[in-house]
Write a protein that holds these residues in place. Structure first.
Motif, PDB file in Angstrom:
ATOM      1  N   ASP A  65       0.843  -1.195   0.000  1.00 44.47           N
ATOM      2  CA  ASP A  65       0.000   0.000   0.000  1.00 44.47           C
ATOM      3  C   ASP A  65       0.882   1.251   0.000  1.00 44.47           C
ATOM      4  N   ARG A  66       1.441   1.549  -1.175  1.00 43.99           N
ATOM      5  CA  ARG A  66       2.345   2.700  -1.275  1.00 43.99           C
ATOM      6  C   ARG A  66       1.571   4.000  -1.447  1.00 43.99           C
ATOM      7  N   GLY A  67       2.215   5.095  -1.048  1.00 46.43           N
ATOM      8  CA  GLY A  67       1.589   6.398  -1.187  1.00 46.43           C
ATOM      9  C   GLY A  67       2.528   7.477  -0.684  1.00 46.43           C
ATOM     10  N   SER A  68       1.960   8.616  -0.317  1.00 48.27           N
ATOM     11  CA  SER A  68       2.744   9.729   0.227  1.00 48.27           C
ATOM     12  C   SER A  68       2.058  10.196   1.507  1.00 48.27           C
ATOM     13  N   GLY A  69       2.162   9.356   2.542  1.00 45.41           N
ATOM     14  CA  GLY A  69       1.396   9.590   3.764  1.00 45.41           C
ATOM     15  C   GLY A  69       2.013  10.535   4.767  1.00 45.41           C
ATOM     16  N   SER A  70       3.185  11.093   4.464  1.00 46.81           N
ATOM     17  CA  SER A  70       3.813  12.026   5.397  1.00 46.81           C
ATOM     18  C   SER A  70       3.141  13.388   5.320  1.00 46.81           C
ATOM     19  N   TRP A  71       2.930  14.005   6.488  1.00 50.16           N
ATOM     20  CA  TRP A  71       2.303  15.335   6.495  1.00 50.16           C
ATOM     21  C   TRP A  71       3.227  16.373   5.866  1.00 50.16           C
ATOM     22  N   GLU A  72       4.514  16.041   5.769  1.00 45.31           N
ATOM     23  CA  GLU A  72       5.479  16.965   5.180  1.00 45.31           C
ATOM     24  C   GLU A  72       5.514  16.870   3.654  1.00 45.31           C
ATOM     25  N   ALA A  91       0.718  15.247  -1.593  1.00 50.37           N
ATOM     26  CA  ALA A  91      -0.079  14.041  -1.845  1.00 50.37           C
ATOM     27  C   ALA A  91       0.051  13.600  -3.297  1.00 50.37           C
ATOM     28  N   GLY A  92      -0.134  12.285  -3.510  1.00 50.95           N
ATOM     29  CA  GLY A  92      -0.196  11.777  -4.872  1.00 50.95           C
ATOM     30  C   GLY A  92       0.964  10.909  -5.301  1.00 50.95           C
ATOM     31  N   GLY A  93       2.030  10.835  -4.503  1.00 54.60           N
ATOM     32  CA  GLY A  93       3.167  10.017  -4.887  1.00 54.60           C
ATOM     33  C   GLY A  93       3.018   8.576  -4.437  1.00 54.60           C
ATOM     34  N   THR A  94       3.930   7.713  -4.877  1.00 55.26           N
ATOM     35  CA  THR A  94       3.935   6.308  -4.466  1.00 55.26           C
ATOM     36  C   THR A  94       5.315   5.914  -3.937  1.00 55.26           C
ATOM     37  N   GLU A 120       8.058  -0.985  12.983  1.00 55.64           N
ATOM     38  CA  GLU A 120       7.150   0.080  12.551  1.00 55.64           C
ATOM     39  C   GLU A 120       7.757   0.751  11.322  1.00 55.64           C
ATOM     40  N   ILE A 121       6.931   0.965  10.321  1.00 55.35           N
ATOM     41  CA  ILE A 121       7.351   1.671   9.119  1.00 55.35           C
ATOM     42  C   ILE A 121       6.509   2.933   9.008  1.00 55.35           C
ATOM     43  N   ILE A 122       7.173   4.076   8.955  1.00 55.75           N
ATOM     44  CA  ILE A 122       6.484   5.366   9.033  1.00 55.75           C
ATOM     45  C   ILE A 122       6.696   6.134   7.736  1.00 55.75           C
ATOM     46  N   PRO A 123       5.624   6.647   7.112  1.00 52.56           N
ATOM     47  CA  PRO A 123       5.773   7.411   5.867  1.00 52.56           C
ATOM     48  C   PRO A 123       6.735   8.579   6.039  1.00 52.56           C
ATOM     49  N   ALA A 124       7.543   8.820   5.025  1.00 54.48           N
ATOM     50  CA  ALA A 124       8.517   9.907   5.052  1.00 54.48           C
ATOM     51  C   ALA A 124       8.404  10.723   3.770  1.00 54.48           C
ATOM     52  N   PRO A 125       8.825  11.984   3.818  1.00 57.19           N
ATOM     53  CA  PRO A 125       8.743  12.827   2.624  1.00 57.19           C
ATOM     54  C   PRO A 125       9.725  12.387   1.547  1.00 57.19           C
ATOM     55  N   VAL A 180       9.432   0.782  -2.025  1.00 59.44           N
ATOM     56  CA  VAL A 180       9.326   1.895  -1.070  1.00 59.44           C
ATOM     57  C   VAL A 180      10.668   2.618  -1.047  1.00 59.44           C
ATOM     58  N   GLN A 181      10.663   3.899  -1.373  1.00 52.66           N
ATOM     59  CA  GLN A 181      11.905   4.659  -1.503  1.00 52.66           C
ATOM     60  C   GLN A 181      12.211   5.523  -0.290  1.00 52.66           C
ATOM     61  N   ASP A 182      11.178   5.950   0.419  1.00 50.40           N
ATOM     62  CA  ASP A 182      11.366   6.867   1.546  1.00 50.40           C
ATOM     63  C   ASP A 182      10.552   6.387   2.737  1.00 50.40           C
ATOM     64  N   ALA A 183      11.205   6.188   3.872  1.00 51.71           N
ATOM     65  CA  ALA A 183      10.486   5.760   5.084  1.00 51.71           C
ATOM     66  C   ALA A 183      11.402   5.843   6.298  1.00 51.71           C
TER      67      ALA A 183
END
Length: 218
Positions: A113-120, A123-126, A143-148, A168-171
């Protein structure tokens, strides 16, 4: 029984649907809710998967005939674009253990479930995850946390390898427990991504999968 050019004879309903062209993508295969029991299905729908041997251990066991040695291999497979599988394999030979693990890992393929979930982030990336994911195996919790975008992977070598195979490229990652045990660390990372993907699975597909468990090949 139909036979493909490579000699594969499908034994399950999903296999026959793939060979007949009724299912043409891994998305369709997973959303069908039918159990994935043939690695050839993955070979057809996701050709050219990469694999990474994360750990090889020699396991000794005493039997009536004496000491028996086997090798346990931990393997992850992925297309580096949203699909990931994980498994362990055992055999008397290292090569056999690796091959068994790769085949089972294909049967454990998930869509991450890829995405751009970081508040920083915009939106719209994977490039990352849509939200935080957590998984456990033995004493290990990951724990894996979304990153910009652009942060990269703040993770151990094992966790990084799995995330890269998943695309996953950023986390950011956090791990607790005996993280020196590669098998538990790898499995906890996979479980975190699987838990996140299952929470996005439509209810109907989950029910179909539950009903189809135990399907016997005809």
């Amino acid at each position: 029984m139909s036979r493909s050019n490579n000699g594969w004879e499908p034994r399950t309903r999903l296999g026959r649907m793939v060979q007949d062209g009724d299912v043409t993508s891994m998305d369709q295969a997973l959303e069908s809710g039918l159990p994935l029991k043939e690695p050839e299905i993955v070979d057809q729908l996701l050709p050219g998967l990469d694999d990474d041997v994360l750990d090889i251990n020699m396991v000794q066991r005493m039997t009536d005939s004496g000491r028996r040695v086997k090798f346990r291999c931990v393997v992850a497979v992925g297309n580096r674009d949203g699909y990931l599988g994980y498994a362990e394999g055992r055999d008397d030979q290292v090569g056999g253990a690796i091959q068994k693990a790769i085949e089972v890992a294909k049967l454990n393929i998930i869509k991450v479930d890829r995405g751009s979930g970081s508040w920083e982030d915009r939106a719209g990336g994977t490039h990352s995850l849509t939200r935080k994911a957590e998984g456990k195996a033995g004493s290990v919790t990951v724990e894996i946390i979304p990153a910009p975008r652009g942060l990269g992977l703040a993770a151990s070598e094992t966790t990084r390898s799995i995330l890269e195979l998943a695309g996953v490229q950023d986390a950011w990652t956090k791990s607790h427990g005996n993280t020196r045990t590669t098998v538990n660390l790898a499995k906890a990372t996979y479980n975190a991504l699987r838990n996140a993907s299952q929470s996005r699975t439509p209810r109907r597909a989950r029910q179909v999968q539950a009903d189809a468990e135990g399907e016997v090949s005809e």
